[in-house]
Design a protein around this motif. Structure first.
Motif, PDB file in Angstrom:
ATOM      1  N   LEU A 172       7.027 -10.184   6.726  1.00 34.43           N
ATOM      2  CA  LEU A 172       7.031  -9.110   5.732  1.00 34.43           C
ATOM      3  C   LEU A 172       8.244  -8.203   5.907  1.00 34.43           C
ATOM      4  O   LEU A 172       8.831  -7.749   4.924  1.00 34.43           O
ATOM      5  N   ASP A 173       8.628  -7.952   7.147  1.00 33.32           N
ATOM      6  CA  ASP A 173       9.823  -7.136   7.392  1.00 33.32           C
ATOM      7  C   ASP A 173      11.052  -7.781   6.755  1.00 33.32           C
ATOM      8  O   ASP A 173      11.854  -7.106   6.093  1.00 33.32           O
ATOM      9  N   GLU A 174      11.197  -9.088   6.943  1.00 31.36           N
ATOM     10  CA  GLU A 174      12.361  -9.779   6.390  1.00 31.36           C
ATOM     11  C   GLU A 174      12.310  -9.819   4.869  1.00 31.36           C
ATOM     12  O   GLU A 174      13.327  -9.580   4.194  1.00 31.36           O
ATOM     13  N   LEU A 175      11.146 -10.115   4.317  1.00 32.96           N
ATOM     14  CA  LEU A 175      11.014 -10.156   2.857  1.00 32.96           C
ATOM     15  C   LEU A 175      11.259  -8.775   2.248  1.00 32.96           C
ATOM     16  O   LEU A 175      11.909  -8.644   1.207  1.00 32.96           O
ATOM     17  N   ARG A 176      10.750  -7.752   2.895  1.00 35.35           N
ATOM     18  CA  ARG A 176      10.961  -6.380   2.412  1.00 35.35           C
ATOM     19  C   ARG A 176      12.452  -6.034   2.420  1.00 35.35           C
ATOM     20  O   ARG A 176      12.961  -5.426   1.469  1.00 35.35           O
ATOM     21  N   TYR A 177      13.143  -6.424   3.458  1.00 37.45           N
ATOM     22  CA  TYR A 177      14.582  -6.183   3.542  1.00 37.45           C
ATOM     23  C   TYR A 177      15.319  -6.878   2.394  1.00 37.45           C
ATOM     24  O   TYR A 177      16.353  -6.404   1.927  1.00 37.45           O
ATOM     25  N   ASN A 178      14.755  -7.993   1.913  1.00 43.36           N
ATOM     26  CA  ASN A 178      15.369  -8.761   0.826  1.00 43.36           C
ATOM     27  C   ASN A 178      14.789  -8.430  -0.543  1.00 43.36           C
ATOM     28  O   ASN A 178      14.990  -9.184  -1.493  1.00 43.36           O
ATOM     29  N   GLY A 179      14.084  -7.326  -0.642  1.00 47.08           N
ATOM     30  CA  GLY A 179      13.681  -6.841  -1.955  1.00 47.08           C
ATOM     31  C   GLY A 179      12.225  -6.985  -2.343  1.00 47.08           C
ATOM     32  O   GLY A 179      11.860  -6.653  -3.480  1.00 47.08           O
ATOM     33  N   LEU A 180      11.376  -7.489  -1.451  1.00 46.32           N
ATOM     34  CA  LEU A 180       9.959  -7.642  -1.799  1.00 46.32           C
ATOM     35  C   LEU A 180       9.376  -6.295  -2.211  1.00 46.32           C
ATOM     36  O   LEU A 180       9.618  -5.275  -1.572  1.00 46.32           O
ATOM     37  N   ASP A 181       8.587  -6.299  -3.289  1.00 45.23           N
ATOM     38  CA  ASP A 181       8.014  -5.061  -3.825  1.00 45.23           C
ATOM     39  C   ASP A 181       6.601  -4.789  -3.339  1.00 45.23           C
ATOM     40  O   ASP A 181       6.174  -3.631  -3.327  1.00 45.23           O
ATOM     41  N   GLY A 182       5.865  -5.844  -2.981  1.00 45.81           N
ATOM     42  CA  GLY A 182       4.475  -5.615  -2.623  1.00 45.81           C
ATOM     43  C   GLY A 182       3.834  -6.809  -1.945  1.00 45.81           C
ATOM     44  O   GLY A 182       4.455  -7.856  -1.750  1.00 45.81           O
ATOM     45  N   VAL A 183       2.562  -6.632  -1.615  1.00 50.58           N
ATOM     46  CA  VAL A 183       1.812  -7.635  -0.855  1.00 50.58           C
ATOM     47  C   VAL A 183       0.429  -7.806  -1.469  1.00 50.58           C
ATOM     48  O   VAL A 183      -0.225  -6.818  -1.850  1.00 50.58           O
ATOM     49  N   GLU A 184      -0.008  -9.057  -1.557  1.00 51.02           N
ATOM     50  CA  GLU A 184      -1.382  -9.340  -1.977  1.00 51.02           C
ATOM     51  C   GLU A 184      -2.291  -9.082  -0.770  1.00 51.02           C
ATOM     52  O   GLU A 184      -2.521  -9.942   0.054  1.00 51.02           O
ATOM     53  N   VAL A 185      -2.785  -7.875  -0.710  1.00 50.18           N
ATOM     54  CA  VAL A 185      -3.578  -7.421   0.431  1.00 50.18           C
ATOM     55  C   VAL A 185      -5.025  -7.889   0.326  1.00 50.18           C
ATOM     56  O   VAL A 185      -5.620  -8.380   1.286  1.00 50.18           O
ATOM     57  N   ILE A 186      -5.593  -7.728  -0.876  1.00 52.48           N
ATOM     58  CA  ILE A 186      -7.000  -8.081  -1.105  1.00 52.48           C
ATOM     59  C   ILE A 186      -7.063  -9.530  -1.568  1.00 52.48           C
ATOM     60  O   ILE A 186      -6.551  -9.878  -2.640  1.00 52.48           O
ATOM     61  N   TYR A 187      -7.694 -10.380  -0.752  1.00 50.19           N
ATOM     62  CA  TYR A 187      -7.707 -11.824  -1.023  1.00 50.19           C
ATOM     63  C   TYR A 187      -8.957 -12.424  -0.386  1.00 50.19           C
ATOM     64  O   TYR A 187      -9.367 -12.005   0.703  1.00 50.19           O
TER      65      TYR A 187
ATOM     66  N   PRO B 167     -10.264  -6.907   9.030  1.00 52.15           N
ATOM     67  CA  PRO B 167      -9.180  -6.356   9.861  1.00 52.15           C
ATOM     68  C   PRO B 167      -7.788  -6.725   9.327  1.00 52.15           C
ATOM     69  O   PRO B 167      -6.851  -5.922   9.443  1.00 52.15           O
ATOM     70  N   GLU B 168      -7.667  -7.899   8.722  1.00 51.58           N
ATOM     71  CA  GLU B 168      -6.382  -8.317   8.151  1.00 51.58           C
ATOM     72  C   GLU B 168      -6.047  -7.471   6.920  1.00 51.58           C
ATOM     73  O   GLU B 168      -4.894  -7.048   6.740  1.00 51.58           O
ATOM     74  N   THR B 169      -7.056  -7.246   6.082  1.00 55.14           N
ATOM     75  CA  THR B 169      -6.856  -6.402   4.901  1.00 55.14           C
ATOM     76  C   THR B 169      -6.435  -4.999   5.319  1.00 55.14           C
ATOM     77  O   THR B 169      -5.518  -4.402   4.732  1.00 55.14           O
ATOM     78  N   HIS B 170      -7.086  -4.470   6.336  1.00 59.72           N
ATOM     79  CA  HIS B 170      -6.748  -3.124   6.832  1.00 59.72           C
ATOM     80  C   HIS B 170      -5.319  -3.083   7.371  1.00 59.72           C
ATOM     81  O   HIS B 170      -4.564  -2.137   7.083  1.00 59.72           O
ATOM     82  N   ARG B 171      -4.955  -4.101   8.132  1.00 54.37           N
ATOM     83  CA  ARG B 171      -3.608  -4.135   8.723  1.00 54.37           C
ATOM     84  C   ARG B 171      -2.534  -4.183   7.635  1.00 54.37           C
ATOM     85  O   ARG B 171      -1.523  -3.480   7.702  1.00 54.37           O
ATOM     86  N   LEU B 172      -2.773  -5.008   6.615  1.00 56.68           N
ATOM     87  CA  LEU B 172      -1.806  -5.111   5.514  1.00 56.68           C
ATOM     88  C   LEU B 172      -1.748  -3.823   4.698  1.00 56.68           C
ATOM     89  O   LEU B 172      -0.675  -3.414   4.250  1.00 56.68           O
ATOM     90  N   THR B 173      -2.898  -3.195   4.517  1.00 59.30           N
ATOM     91  CA  THR B 173      -2.926  -1.927   3.780  1.00 59.30           C
ATOM     92  C   THR B 173      -2.085  -0.873   4.484  1.00 59.30           C
ATOM     93  O   THR B 173      -1.284  -0.167   3.851  1.00 59.30           O
ATOM     94  N   GLN B 174      -2.247  -0.777   5.790  1.00 59.05           N
ATOM     95  CA  GLN B 174      -1.479   0.200   6.561  1.00 59.05           C
ATOM     96  C   GLN B 174       0.008  -0.108   6.516  1.00 59.05           C
ATOM     97  O   GLN B 174       0.841   0.797   6.425  1.00 59.05           O
ATOM     98  N   TYR B 175       0.337  -1.390   6.570  1.00 55.83           N
ATOM     99  CA  TYR B 175       1.749  -1.784   6.506  1.00 55.83           C
ATOM    100  C   TYR B 175       2.353  -1.370   5.163  1.00 55.83           C
ATOM    101  O   TYR B 175       3.453  -0.805   5.107  1.00 55.83           O
ATOM    102  N   CYS B 176       1.644  -1.657   4.093  1.00 57.00           N
ATOM    103  CA  CYS B 176       2.162  -1.322   2.758  1.00 57.00           C
ATOM    104  C   CYS B 176       2.328   0.181   2.586  1.00 57.00           C
ATOM    105  O   CYS B 176       3.336   0.645   2.027  1.00 57.00           O
ATOM    106  N   LYS B 177       1.363   0.937   3.063  1.00 59.44           N
ATOM    107  CA  LYS B 177       1.456   2.386   2.947  1.00 59.44           C
ATOM    108  C   LYS B 177       2.617   2.937   3.769  1.00 59.44           C
ATOM    109  O   LYS B 177       3.303   3.864   3.349  1.00 59.44           O
ATOM    110  N   SER B 178       2.852   2.332   4.936  1.00 62.21           N
ATOM    111  CA  SER B 178       3.931   2.792   5.808  1.00 62.21           C
ATOM    112  C   SER B 178       5.302   2.503   5.228  1.00 62.21           C
ATOM    113  O   SER B 178       6.269   3.227   5.502  1.00 62.21           O
ATOM    114  N   HIS B 179       5.398   1.431   4.423  1.00 66.34           N
ATOM    115  CA  HIS B 179       6.698   0.999   3.916  1.00 66.34           C
ATOM    116  C   HIS B 179       6.827   1.137   2.404  1.00 66.34           C
ATOM    117  O   HIS B 179       7.744   0.576   1.800  1.00 66.34           O
ATOM    118  N   ASN B 180       5.886   1.879   1.796  1.00 69.39           N
ATOM    119  CA  ASN B 180       5.946   2.160   0.358  1.00 69.39           C
ATOM    120  C   ASN B 180       5.978   0.880  -0.479  1.00 69.39           C
ATOM    121  O   ASN B 180       6.757   0.752  -1.432  1.00 69.39           O
TER     122      ASN B 180
END
Length: 278
Positions: A205-220, A226-239
């Motif tokens: 995700l760090d690499e994709l974000r550096y290359n322009g990724l806008d978002g993540v499919e968190v809820i799946y 715990p995975e959903t929570h981790r991804l949610t926190q990551y998205c919030k931290s990196h806008n």
């Protein structure tokens, strides 16, 4: 809660319902909005939108692109695409040609293994925009060579199996840039289902974000809490935009329902507000 589903497939790729039937089912399930995200094609979006308008269902123009990530395949969703952009149509034509080449090679492998499978068995070409592995699996099952589609995947068409052919996919950067060129937002689909991430998709995700990724499919449906929570926190931290979806395919994933996955996946309508702000 008003619910949405931002990852849905029709029979224009590897789902089993027509775009209109997808919209009708989504409305019947009381969804407020869906994104039609067929693989490498936008062929079903207008039909789905027309039915959606009649029913009061918002249909977001989307796509799911297969992308190469350092030799591994990942999927990137494009949401809110400008369907009139000629770059989109020209690029998707090249993607479809690459898929067709792969399909011919897979068909030849099945025939070399002694299976009487022809192009006609894969489905009506005048109705299908994309032929994918599920079409091969269903053809094998219909011909009596297997008891289930899962059996075909496990024995023949996963990496390392005798009828598998690696897809010639564009790079992840190419896919992200294409989505941006046509006015869309690039979203990484289902980060935790890629086996190579070893339960830690954050470096990717760090690499994709550096290359322009806008978002993540968190809820799946296959993401644990715990995975959903981790991804949610990551998205919030990196806008990053947070999205979610069922990955509905109709009968090709018979236990997976639109709008709720395996019964517990709920995506709130409020997530669409992020696209306005982004």
């Amino acid at each position: 809660m008003k619910r949405i589903d931002l990852h849905v497939h029709s029979n224009k790729s590897d789902g089993t319902l027509s775009p209109s039937e997808v919209a009708e089912l989504a409305h019947a399930q009381s969804l407020c909005a869906i994104a039609l995200t067929d693989h490498d094609t936008i062929a079903g979006i207008k039909e789905c939108q027309e039915t959606g308008r009649e029913l009061g269902l918002e249909v977001i123009p989307g796509i799911e692109l297969s992308a190469d990530y350092h030799g591994k395949e990942i999927h990137i969703l494009g949401l809110y695409l400008d369907l009139s952009n000629p770059i989109l149509h020209e690029t998707l034509k090249a993607f479809v040609e690459a898929r067709e080449k792969r399909n011919q090679e897979m068909l030849a492998k099945f025939q070399a293994l002694g299976f009487d499978i022809t192009e006609e068995d894969l489905g009506p070409r005048d109705q299908l925009s994309i032929i994918a592995r599920p079409h091969f699996a269903r053809a094998m099952m219909n011909k009596g060579y297997a008891n289930s589609m899962e059996e075909v995947f496990e024995k023949y068409i996963t990496p390392g199996k005798p009828a598998y052919v690696q897809k010639a996919a564009p790079t992840f950067k190419t896919c992200i840039d294409l989505i941006h060129q046509v006015g869309g937002k690039a979203i990484l689909a289902h980060p935790y289902i890629y086996k190579f991430v070893n339960q830690n998709p954050l470096p990717m995700l760090d690499e994709l974000r550096y290359n322009g990724l806008d978002g993540v499919e968190v809820i799946y449906p296959k993401h644990y809490e715990p995975e959903t929570h981790r991804l949610t926190q990551y998205c919030k931290s990196h806008n990053l935009i947070i999205t979610g979806g069922s990955d509905f395919h109709g009968d090709n994933k018979p236990n997976l329902q639109i709008g709720c996955g395996y019964g517990k996946t709920e995506v709130p309508y409020e997530l669409l507000e992020q696209f306005v702000k982004a």
